[in-house]
Design a protein around this motif. Structure first.
Motif, PDB file in Angstrom:
ATOM      1  N   UNK A   6      10.983 -14.661  34.687  1.00 54.85           N
ATOM      2  CA  UNK A   6      10.909 -16.268  34.406  1.00 54.85           C
ATOM      3  C   UNK A   6       9.713 -16.688  35.161  1.00 54.85           C
ATOM      4  N   UNK A   7       9.368 -17.904  34.691  1.00 56.70           N
ATOM      5  CA  UNK A   7       8.328 -18.614  35.504  1.00 56.70           C
ATOM      6  C   UNK A   7       8.933 -19.672  36.100  1.00 56.70           C
ATOM      7  N   UNK A   8       8.138 -20.263  37.175  1.00 50.74           N
ATOM      8  CA  UNK A   8       8.532 -21.553  37.706  1.00 50.74           C
ATOM      9  C   UNK A   8       7.935 -22.540  36.909  1.00 50.74           C
ATOM     10  N   UNK A   9       8.542 -23.872  36.811  1.00 53.07           N
ATOM     11  CA  UNK A   9       8.314 -24.838  35.817  1.00 53.07           C
ATOM     12  C   UNK A   9       6.633 -25.246  35.766  1.00 53.07           C
ATOM     13  N   UNK A  10       6.083 -24.952  36.869  1.00 54.81           N
ATOM     14  CA  UNK A  10       4.844 -25.425  37.071  1.00 54.81           C
ATOM     15  C   UNK A  10       3.576 -24.280  36.767  1.00 54.81           C
ATOM     16  N   UNK A  11       4.256 -23.134  36.548  1.00 49.12           N
ATOM     17  CA  UNK A  11       3.164 -21.973  36.569  1.00 49.12           C
ATOM     18  C   UNK A  11       2.119 -22.013  35.831  1.00 49.12           C
ATOM     19  N   UNK A  12       2.456 -22.260  34.510  1.00 46.97           N
ATOM     20  CA  UNK A  12       1.310 -22.446  33.573  1.00 46.97           C
ATOM     21  C   UNK A  12       0.280 -23.541  33.913  1.00 46.97           C
ATOM     22  N   UNK A  30     -15.261 -22.245  36.458  1.00 43.75           N
ATOM     23  CA  UNK A  30     -15.565 -21.891  35.131  1.00 43.75           C
ATOM     24  C   UNK A  30     -16.048 -20.506  35.115  1.00 43.75           C
ATOM     25  N   UNK A  31     -16.230 -19.963  36.107  1.00 42.36           N
ATOM     26  CA  UNK A  31     -16.962 -18.539  36.267  1.00 42.36           C
ATOM     27  C   UNK A  31     -15.830 -17.383  36.351  1.00 42.36           C
ATOM     28  N   UNK A  32     -14.584 -17.755  36.437  1.00 41.73           N
ATOM     29  CA  UNK A  32     -13.560 -16.613  36.582  1.00 41.73           C
ATOM     30  C   UNK A  32     -13.217 -16.252  35.158  1.00 41.73           C
ATOM     31  N   UNK A  33     -12.627 -14.915  35.081  1.00 38.80           N
ATOM     32  CA  UNK A  33     -11.991 -14.385  34.060  1.00 38.80           C
ATOM     33  C   UNK A  33     -10.524 -14.342  34.059  1.00 38.80           C
ATOM     34  N   UNK A  34      -9.902 -14.451  35.451  1.00 32.48           N
ATOM     35  CA  UNK A  34      -8.451 -14.266  35.251  1.00 32.48           C
ATOM     36  C   UNK A  34      -7.827 -14.941  36.386  1.00 32.48           C
ATOM     37  N   UNK A  35      -6.493 -15.144  36.619  1.00 28.60           N
ATOM     38  CA  UNK A  35      -5.926 -15.776  37.766  1.00 28.60           C
ATOM     39  C   UNK A  35      -4.628 -14.866  37.929  1.00 28.60           C
ATOM     40  N   UNK A  36      -4.233 -14.956  39.357  1.00 26.97           N
ATOM     41  CA  UNK A  36      -2.927 -14.185  39.548  1.00 26.97           C
ATOM     42  C   UNK A  36      -2.295 -15.073  40.735  1.00 26.97           C
ATOM     43  N   UNK A  37      -1.099 -14.817  41.106  1.00 26.54           N
ATOM     44  CA  UNK A  37      -0.391 -15.826  42.075  1.00 26.54           C
ATOM     45  C   UNK A  37       0.745 -14.771  42.575  1.00 26.54           C
ATOM     46  N   UNK A  38       1.342 -15.548  43.869  1.00 26.94           N
ATOM     47  CA  UNK A  38       2.325 -14.923  44.282  1.00 26.94           C
ATOM     48  C   UNK A  38       3.613 -14.615  43.548  1.00 26.94           C
ATOM     49  N   UNK A  39       4.588 -13.827  43.827  1.00 26.21           N
ATOM     50  CA  UNK A  39       5.668 -13.677  42.987  1.00 26.21           C
ATOM     51  C   UNK A  39       7.014 -13.622  43.713  1.00 26.21           C
ATOM     52  N   UNK A  87       4.692 -18.535  41.709  1.00 27.21           N
ATOM     53  CA  UNK A  87       4.710 -18.908  40.194  1.00 27.21           C
ATOM     54  C   UNK A  87       5.569 -17.946  39.390  1.00 27.21           C
ATOM     55  N   UNK A  88       5.927 -16.971  39.876  1.00 23.16           N
ATOM     56  CA  UNK A  88       6.723 -16.050  38.951  1.00 23.16           C
ATOM     57  C   UNK A  88       7.672 -15.662  39.519  1.00 23.16           C
ATOM     58  N   UNK A  89       9.099 -15.401  38.627  1.00 25.02           N
ATOM     59  CA  UNK A  89      10.202 -14.862  39.142  1.00 25.02           C
ATOM     60  C   UNK A  89      10.520 -13.398  38.681  1.00 25.02           C
ATOM     61  N   UNK A  90      10.462 -12.245  39.670  1.00 22.53           N
ATOM     62  CA  UNK A  90      10.359 -11.073  39.209  1.00 22.53           C
ATOM     63  C   UNK A  90      12.011 -10.660  39.363  1.00 22.53           C
ATOM     64  N   UNK A  91      12.634 -10.043  38.156  1.00 21.85           N
ATOM     65  CA  UNK A  91      14.041  -9.706  38.538  1.00 21.85           C
ATOM     66  C   UNK A  91      13.927  -8.111  38.795  1.00 21.85           C
ATOM     67  N   UNK A  92      14.918  -7.740  39.805  1.00 23.65           N
ATOM     68  CA  UNK A  92      14.931  -6.547  40.348  1.00 23.65           C
ATOM     69  C   UNK A  92      16.304  -5.885  39.701  1.00 23.65           C
ATOM     70  N   UNK A  93      16.249  -4.887  38.918  1.00 23.16           N
ATOM     71  CA  UNK A  93      17.543  -4.330  38.410  1.00 23.16           C
ATOM     72  C   UNK A  93      17.308  -2.957  37.983  1.00 23.16           C
ATOM     73  N   UNK A  94      18.429  -2.211  37.800  1.00 25.05           N
ATOM     74  CA  UNK A  94      18.446  -0.821  37.847  1.00 25.05           C
ATOM     75  C   UNK A  94      17.581  -0.478  36.275  1.00 25.05           C
ATOM     76  N   UNK A  95      17.406  -1.246  35.427  1.00 23.69           N
ATOM     77  CA  UNK A  95      17.161  -1.044  34.035  1.00 23.69           C
ATOM     78  C   UNK A  95      15.629  -1.479  33.950  1.00 23.69           C
TER      79      UNK A  95
END
Length: 277
Positions: free
Chosen positions: A95-101, A112-121, A199-207
């Motif tokens: 899932x995303x935090x509400x302000x992620x986008x 304007x010169x960047x091609x991508x972004x990334x954040x903490x999760x 900005x990002x919620x990463x779920x840890x699970x066995x699947x």
């Protein structure tokens, strides 16, 4: 007019988690988005759940693979349907935090010169309760020898669609490590902006596809991605050691890059990032 972002969701048997993913999109402060969902022939009730949730909402598009094709094929297919200037993958069990986008899109106006972004999760438990921030994410120094090994770049990753269209695209044969393949191909066309916020919620699970029993397969795929990247960048030697023409053992690749985990090397990169900034 604000730029449009395509949120890309490759689903396989994550029906029980999908509502939290879906809800996190509806809660976004940035509203000019679409969601492209490609289901990889799930054997659970994913499709029924997704159809019921997105019914009547024209910002969602659901595509169904007729046979199971794997992560690489399905993520590549997501991009075939994307119409936004910016794209980003969101796993259906995350899932995303509400302000992620909003916070991600803002970067393209400011730099304007960047091609991508990334954040903490945020690493979360199976119920998506926050546990701890993934500590390895940091500002990268993007050069020809950056392979994201060890991991420094992760979710929430957004990128320009027109840059992706200049690459070979995600390798459709990959069962795992499709994200790594994407990162390295995008970075060959420009620099990334690190957003020092979670900005990002990463779920840890066995699947999870890259968790627990899937780690061995993920390691093989990651080695294949790096080997393909070395060939694409025409890198034949690293520290006077020859890059194998054909990949036989994953460890051949990781041994070549082992120097990148040394303290001296990491300090050098940190200095390069500071000088560049």
């Amino acid at each position: 007019m604000t730029k449009k972002i395509s949120i890309l969701i490759a689903n396989y048997n994550n029906g029980r988690y999908f509502k939290q993913c879906y809800d996190s999109l509806l809660e976004q402060s940035y509203t000019n988005w679409e969601a492209i969902i490609v289901d990889d022939c799930s054997t659970d009730n994913s499709v029924d759940i997704i159809k019921q949730l997105i019914k009547g909402n024209n910002r969602f598009l659901l595509i169904e693979n007729t046979v199971n094709k794997g992560c690489g094929f399905t993520k590549k297919k997501c991009l075939d349907y994307a119409t936004g200037e910016i794209c980003a993958f969101l796993d259906p069990d995350d899932a995303l935090y509400s302000s992620a986008i909003e916070k991600s899109m803002r970067q393209y106006d400011q730099s304007r010169n960047i091609v991508c972004t990334y954040s903490k999760m945020m690493l979360c438990d199976e119920n998506l309760n926050p546990q701890k921030v993934f500590h390895q994410t940091k500002q990268i120094y993007n050069d020809n020898l950056f392979f994201n090994c060890p991991i420094q770049m992760a979710h929430f990753f957004t990128f320009k669609k027109n840059i992706y269209d200049r690459t070979l695209g995600i390798n459709p044969n990959l069962r795992t490590a499709a994200d790594q393949d994407l990162y390295l191909k995008i970075l060959e066309h420009g620099n990334a902006k690190f957003i020092k916020q979670t900005l990002y919620k990463y779920r840890l699970h066995d699947k999870g596809i890259s968790q627990n029993k899937g780690k061995a397969d993920a390691k093989k795929s990651f080695a294949l991605v790096i080997h393909d990247t070395l060939k694409r960048r025409n890198i034949k030697y690293i520290n006077h050691n020859k890059v194998p023409d054909t990949l036989v053992y994953p460890e051949e690749i990781f041994q070549l890059l082992n120097y990148q985990v040394s303290i001296l090397y990491r300090l050098k990169l940190k200095l390069m990032v500071l000088l560049k900034g």
